[in-house]
Design an enzyme around this catalytic site. Sequence first.
Site, PDB file in Angstrom:
ATOM      1  N   ALA A  44       3.133   0.067   1.156  1.00  0.00           N
ATOM      2  CA  ALA A  44       3.827   0.247   2.432  1.00  0.00           C
ATOM      3  C   ALA A  44       3.198  -0.659   3.482  1.00  0.00           C
ATOM      4  O   ALA A  44       1.987  -0.648   3.665  1.00  0.00           O
ATOM      5  CB  ALA A  44       3.747   1.701   2.880  1.00  0.00           C
ATOM      6  N   GLU A  45       4.027  -1.437   4.160  1.00  0.00           N
ATOM      7  CA  GLU A  45       3.555  -2.341   5.203  1.00  0.00           C
ATOM      8  C   GLU A  45       3.732  -1.708   6.577  1.00  0.00           C
ATOM      9  O   GLU A  45       4.624  -0.892   6.782  1.00  0.00           O
ATOM     10  CB  GLU A  45       4.358  -3.647   5.187  1.00  0.00           C
ATOM     11  CG  GLU A  45       4.191  -4.469   3.954  1.00  0.00           C
ATOM     12  CD  GLU A  45       4.934  -5.783   4.069  1.00  0.00           C
ATOM     13  OE1 GLU A  45       4.307  -6.805   3.795  1.00  0.00           O
ATOM     14  OE2 GLU A  45       6.116  -5.771   4.434  1.00  0.00           O
TER      15      GLU A  45
END
Length: 104
Positions: A44-45
Amino acid sequence: KNLPLDVLKIDRTFIMDIVKERADKAIVEAVVRLAHAFDLTVLAEGVETARQRDTLRGLNCDLYQGYLLSKPVDTNMVTFRDSSPTTRLSGSAESVEGKSEGAA
């Protein structure tokens, strides 16, 4: 089907409102489940808050990167212990692991 990848990144636009928007949470949950069905690691960014991190942990997301871990830095200015700006979400320890993909 054999996919030519081993990590699936979830863009920060889906992470920004994951705590307050049911639709964003549902999309991320579905992406994580689908990725895991193909034995992919999920990254997840754009994780900026502990609540986002905790929500992702609850959805079994594997790794995160973002301001919660570190502000973007020039790679010439730092040395990573294992060349990775990502943090593993599962397990009790949050050690830095994985391949370097650049700062969030």
